[in-house]
Design a protein around this motif. Structure first.
Motif, PDB file in Angstrom:
ATOM      1  N   ARG A 119       0.850  -1.191   0.000  1.00 23.55           N
ATOM      2  CA  ARG A 119       0.000   0.000   0.000  1.00 23.55           C
ATOM      3  C   ARG A 119       0.885   1.241   0.000  1.00 23.55           C
ATOM      4  N   HIS A 120       0.749   2.033  -1.063  1.00 20.06           N
ATOM      5  CA  HIS A 120       1.424   3.327  -1.176  1.00 20.06           C
ATOM      6  C   HIS A 120       2.932   3.196  -1.003  1.00 20.06           C
ATOM      7  N   LEU A 121       3.485   2.185  -1.635  1.00 27.09           N
ATOM      8  CA  LEU A 121       4.919   1.912  -1.519  1.00 27.09           C
ATOM      9  C   LEU A 121       5.677   2.186  -2.806  1.00 27.09           C
ATOM     10  N   LEU A 122       5.076   1.874  -3.950  1.00 28.57           N
ATOM     11  CA  LEU A 122       5.829   1.849  -5.196  1.00 28.57           C
ATOM     12  C   LEU A 122       6.482   3.186  -5.525  1.00 28.57           C
ATOM     13  N   TRP A 123       5.846   4.290  -5.144  1.00 27.96           N
ATOM     14  CA  TRP A 123       6.413   5.598  -5.464  1.00 27.96           C
ATOM     15  C   TRP A 123       7.725   5.852  -4.732  1.00 27.96           C
ATOM     16  N   THR A 124       7.995   5.118  -3.660  1.00 28.63           N
ATOM     17  CA  THR A 124       9.221   5.331  -2.876  1.00 28.63           C
ATOM     18  C   THR A 124      10.406   4.523  -3.395  1.00 28.63           C
ATOM     19  N   LEU A 125      10.189   3.640  -4.366  1.00 32.60           N
ATOM     20  CA  LEU A 125      11.218   2.673  -4.739  1.00 32.60           C
ATOM     21  C   LEU A 125      12.098   3.175  -5.885  1.00 32.60           C
ATOM     22  N   PRO A 126      13.409   2.945  -5.805  1.00 33.12           N
ATOM     23  CA  PRO A 126      14.304   3.333  -6.895  1.00 33.12           C
ATOM     24  C   PRO A 126      14.025   2.596  -8.197  1.00 33.12           C
ATOM     25  N   ASP A 127      13.537   1.348  -8.121  1.00 37.21           N
ATOM     26  CA  ASP A 127      13.231   0.573  -9.323  1.00 37.21           C
ATOM     27  C   ASP A 127      11.938  -0.205  -9.084  1.00 37.21           C
ATOM     28  N   PRO A 128      10.784   0.469  -9.183  1.00 42.43           N
ATOM     29  CA  PRO A 128       9.520  -0.206  -8.851  1.00 42.43           C
ATOM     30  C   PRO A 128       9.190  -1.364  -9.781  1.00 42.43           C
ATOM     31  N   GLU A 129       9.571  -1.286 -11.048  1.00 42.35           N
ATOM     32  CA  GLU A 129       9.246  -2.379 -11.962  1.00 42.35           C
ATOM     33  C   GLU A 129      10.044  -3.634 -11.631  1.00 42.35           C
ATOM     34  N   ALA A 130      11.281  -3.466 -11.168  1.00 38.28           N
ATOM     35  CA  ALA A 130      12.054  -4.628 -10.705  1.00 38.28           C
ATOM     36  C   ALA A 130      11.404  -5.244  -9.475  1.00 38.28           C
ATOM     37  N   ALA A 131      10.863  -4.404  -8.592  1.00 36.55           N
ATOM     38  CA  ALA A 131      10.162  -4.920  -7.410  1.00 36.55           C
ATOM     39  C   ALA A 131       8.956  -5.754  -7.819  1.00 36.55           C
ATOM     40  N   LEU A 132       8.188  -5.262  -8.791  1.00 32.94           N
ATOM     41  CA  LEU A 132       7.022  -6.029  -9.253  1.00 32.94           C
ATOM     42  C   LEU A 132       7.434  -7.385  -9.797  1.00 32.94           C
ATOM     43  N   ARG A 133       8.495  -7.396 -10.593  1.00 36.69           N
ATOM     44  CA  ARG A 133       8.963  -8.669 -11.159  1.00 36.69           C
ATOM     45  C   ARG A 133       9.394  -9.627 -10.060  1.00 36.69           C
ATOM     46  N   HIS A 134      10.034  -9.102  -9.017  1.00 35.82           N
ATOM     47  CA  HIS A 134      10.483  -9.973  -7.937  1.00 35.82           C
ATOM     48  C   HIS A 134       9.305 -10.465  -7.099  1.00 35.82           C
ATOM     49  N   TRP A 135       8.358  -9.601  -6.810  1.00 32.90           N
ATOM     50  CA  TRP A 135       7.214 -10.012  -5.996  1.00 32.90           C
ATOM     51  C   TRP A 135       6.457 -11.165  -6.640  1.00 32.90           C
ATOM     52  N   VAL A 136       6.333 -11.132  -7.957  1.00 34.45           N
ATOM     53  CA  VAL A 136       5.631 -12.211  -8.644  1.00 34.45           C
ATOM     54  C   VAL A 136       6.327 -13.552  -8.409  1.00 34.45           C
ATOM     55  N   THR A 137       7.655 -13.535  -8.316  1.00 34.16           N
ATOM     56  CA  THR A 137       8.384 -14.786  -8.059  1.00 34.16           C
ATOM     57  C   THR A 137       8.159 -15.305  -6.649  1.00 34.16           C
ATOM     58  N   LEU A 138       7.670 -14.469  -5.752  1.00 31.30           N
ATOM     59  CA  LEU A 138       7.421 -14.886  -4.372  1.00 31.30           C
ATOM     60  C   LEU A 138       6.039 -15.508  -4.192  1.00 31.30           C
ATOM     61  N   LEU A 139       5.246 -15.514  -5.259  1.00 23.83           N
ATOM     62  CA  LEU A 139       3.885 -16.037  -5.175  1.00 23.83           C
ATOM     63  C   LEU A 139       3.818 -17.495  -5.593  1.00 23.83           C
ATOM     64  N   ARG A 140       2.999 -18.248  -4.887  1.00 23.76           N
ATOM     65  CA  ARG A 140       2.684 -19.601  -5.305  1.00 23.76           C
ATOM     66  C   ARG A 140       1.784 -19.553  -6.544  1.00 23.76           C
ATOM     67  N   PRO A 141       1.698 -20.645  -7.299  1.00 16.86           N
ATOM     68  CA  PRO A 141       0.774 -20.675  -8.443  1.00 16.86           C
ATOM     69  C   PRO A 141      -0.637 -20.302  -8.005  1.00 16.86           C
ATOM     70  N   GLY A 142      -1.245 -19.391  -8.739  1.00 14.39           N
ATOM     71  CA  GLY A 142      -2.570 -18.911  -8.378  1.00 14.39           C
ATOM     72  C   GLY A 142      -2.552 -17.813  -7.336  1.00 14.39           C
ATOM     73  N   GLY A 143      -1.358 -17.407  -6.900  1.00  9.72           N
ATOM     74  CA  GLY A 143      -1.248 -16.361  -5.891  1.00  9.72           C
ATOM     75  C   GLY A 143      -1.680 -15.005  -6.412  1.00  9.72           C
ATOM     76  N   ARG A 144      -1.932 -14.106  -5.476  1.00  9.08           N
ATOM     77  CA  ARG A 144      -2.503 -12.804  -5.824  1.00  9.08           C
ATOM     78  C   ARG A 144      -1.571 -11.669  -5.428  1.00  9.08           C
ATOM     79  N   LEU A 145      -1.467 -10.698  -6.323  1.00  6.77           N
ATOM     80  CA  LEU A 145      -0.746  -9.449  -6.087  1.00  6.77           C
ATOM     81  C   LEU A 145      -1.782  -8.360  -5.858  1.00  6.77           C
ATOM     82  N   VAL A 146      -1.704  -7.680  -4.706  1.00 10.67           N
ATOM     83  CA  VAL A 146      -2.643  -6.615  -4.353  1.00 10.67           C
ATOM     84  C   VAL A 146      -1.839  -5.331  -4.186  1.00 10.67           C
ATOM     85  N   LEU A 147      -2.041  -4.387  -5.096  1.00 18.27           N
ATOM     86  CA  LEU A 147      -1.281  -3.143  -5.111  1.00 18.27           C
ATOM     87  C   LEU A 147      -2.241  -1.980  -4.898  1.00 18.27           C
TER      88      LEU A 147
END
Length: 218
Positions: A119-147
């Motif tokens: 929640r309200h985090l991405l604007w603070t990150l030096p590389d938000p798109e890299a964070a998104l790519r990494h978060w997806v790898t932390l999800l199990r199959p069928g997992g959900r990303l809530v931004l």
């Protein structure tokens, strides 16, 4: 920790004591808590789930997730925020784990989750798109990303950056819903946008800027 991340951590450490004074941060009002409870229940149905709260701050969202029965891991770059989150959940008698570390690359090793929420985090990150790519790898199959994000009304060229050089961050001041959807879309199998600006109870009063949730499934 590099110089930029250190400056960001220090800013949020300094902000931690007053952070919960904002209505949607501390959720002191029952109506605000209920509004977030309703949204979270819709975004993360069923359970209990293993949920990573990336950029957990003082733990207000983590507390709601834990109260709903989810198994929560919160991560924040600022040790001061983490300590307050631990105290908040312990005081409420709710179990959760909190880690001090970079929310863009949470220190969770090979652990995987049913949901990653921020929640309200991405604007603070030096590389938000890299964070998104990494978060997806932390999800199990069928997992959900809530931004839960937005483009803040007060943001603009005239605004003073919150840390030196922060005005040059890719999504300084927030990110538009269409821009975030374009970044997330190629990483997931399903995506939907949920506008949030009109739900004044979430924010402790009316807002005029863009606020929304991106809900994605891998």
């Amino acid at each position: 920790m590099d110089t930029q991340l250190h400056a960001i951590a220090e800013y949020w450490n300094d902000a931690a004591p007053a952070f919960d004074r904002e209505p949607d941060h501390g959720m002191a009002a029952a109506s605000t808590r209920r509004a977030w409870e309703r949204r979270l229940a819709g975004w993360l149905p069923g359970g209990p789930l293993d949920v990573l709260d990336a950029g957990c701050g003082t733990g207000s969202v983590s507390l709601l997730l834990a109260a709903a029965g989810h198994r929560v891991t919160g991560v924040d770059l600022a040790a001061g925020m983490v300590e307050r989150a631990r105290t908040k959940l312990a005081g409420a008698g709710r179990p959760a784990r909190f880690l001090a570390g970079d929310a863009a690359r949470p220190p969770v090793g090979a652990e995987r989750f049913d949901a990653v929420l921020c929640r309200h985090l991405l604007w603070t990150l030096p590389d938000p798109e890299a964070a998104l790519r990494h978060w997806v790898t932390l999800l199990r199959p069928g997992g959900r990303l809530v931004l839960i994000e937005g483009r803040w009304r007060e943001a603009g060229a005239e605004s003073e950056p919150y840390t030196p050089g922060a005005g040059a961050l890719p999504w300084a001041g927030g990110v538009r819903a269409d821009e975030l959807a374009d970044a997330v879309g190629p990483l997931v199998s399903e995506l939907q946008l949920e506008p949030l600006s009109a739900d004044a109870e979430l924010w402790g009063g009316p807002v005029t800027d863009e606020r929304y949730a991106v809900l994605a499934t891998v």
